[in-house]
Design an enzyme around this catalytic site. Sequence first.
Site, short mmCIF file in Angstrom:
data_model
loop_
_atom_site.label_atom_id
_atom_site.label_comp_id
_atom_site.label_asym_id
_atom_site.label_seq_id
_atom_site.Cartn_x
_atom_site.Cartn_y
_atom_site.Cartn_z
N ILE A 157 -21.31 -52.46 50.67
CA ILE A 157 -20.61 -51.78 51.75
C ILE A 157 -21.57 -51.48 52.90
O ILE A 157 -22.64 -50.90 52.70
CB ILE A 157 -19.97 -50.48 51.24
CG1 ILE A 157 -19.00 -50.79 50.10
CG2 ILE A 157 -19.24 -49.74 52.37
CD1 ILE A 157 -18.56 -49.58 49.34
N GLY A 187 -30.31 -50.25 54.21
CA GLY A 187 -29.61 -49.31 53.34
C GLY A 187 -28.10 -49.42 53.43
O GLY A 187 -27.56 -50.23 54.15
N SER A 188 -27.40 -48.61 52.69
CA SER A 188 -25.94 -48.49 52.71
C SER A 188 -25.45 -48.08 51.34
O SER A 188 -25.95 -47.12 50.77
CB SER A 188 -25.24 -49.74 53.19
OG SER A 188 -23.91 -49.42 53.52
N ARG A 189 -24.49 -48.85 50.74
CA ARG A 189 -23.87 -48.39 49.51
C ARG A 189 -23.38 -49.58 48.69
O ARG A 189 -22.95 -50.59 49.23
CB ARG A 189 -22.70 -47.47 49.86
CG ARG A 189 -21.81 -47.10 48.71
CD ARG A 189 -20.83 -46.06 49.16
NE ARG A 189 -19.68 -45.95 48.28
CZ ARG A 189 -18.80 -44.97 48.34
NH1 ARG A 189 -18.94 -44.00 49.22
NH2 ARG A 189 -17.78 -44.95 47.52
#
Length: 219
Positions: A157, A187-189
Amino acid sequence: MYLHKEGRKLVIGIFVAIVLITVLMHFTIEVWNVFDYIVIAVLVIAALLFASFFRIPKRIFTTDDKQIVAPADGRVVVIEEVFEKEFLKQQCRQISIFMSPANVHVNRYPVAGKVVYVNYHKGNYFVASHPKSSVLNEHSSVGIEMDDGTRIFMRQIAGAVARRIVCYSKEGDVVQQNDEMGFIKFGSRVDLFIPLEAEVNVNLESAVKNGISTIAFLK
């Protein structure tokens, strides 16, 4: 430790630019002052930060067909029972890992098996820790079927900062646990959807490392 291929050219280009700027300053500035040294120091620090975004440390991976291994570095921000309607189409356990800019950004397969589903979804760029980001943000979806028929689903995501998702998965790929699945720049998820009967091995806010931490044990 080495630089991931997704950032190698960028980091090398930044360091080359710094060298050229330093050489240019050397030949154009007769007397260097504190400000000139600060400029060089800031450029070097910025280059090192970019390099850290793309670092891949050496690790001894966890390999076990009864364990679901962390697909990403970060902290666990969601553990809940949900109905996953895109691929699994059933009740399952969602475990989400939030990746900060300081984490290692490569994503790995949590289990071995065959890639049977891949899809890319356009979307927004809300803060990745927000619950709605799982479906509203830009994301890539990957479904894996293990040899025993167990199915695992993953989402990479994008977030407010990370707007570049790289997914290497192709339908039909036979993959090993901890093989590289993709990369999320800055970064992120990552969302992981696993069977309800799996024994979860992490808690909210647990820090996990890709390829090492055990997310859950399969029954």
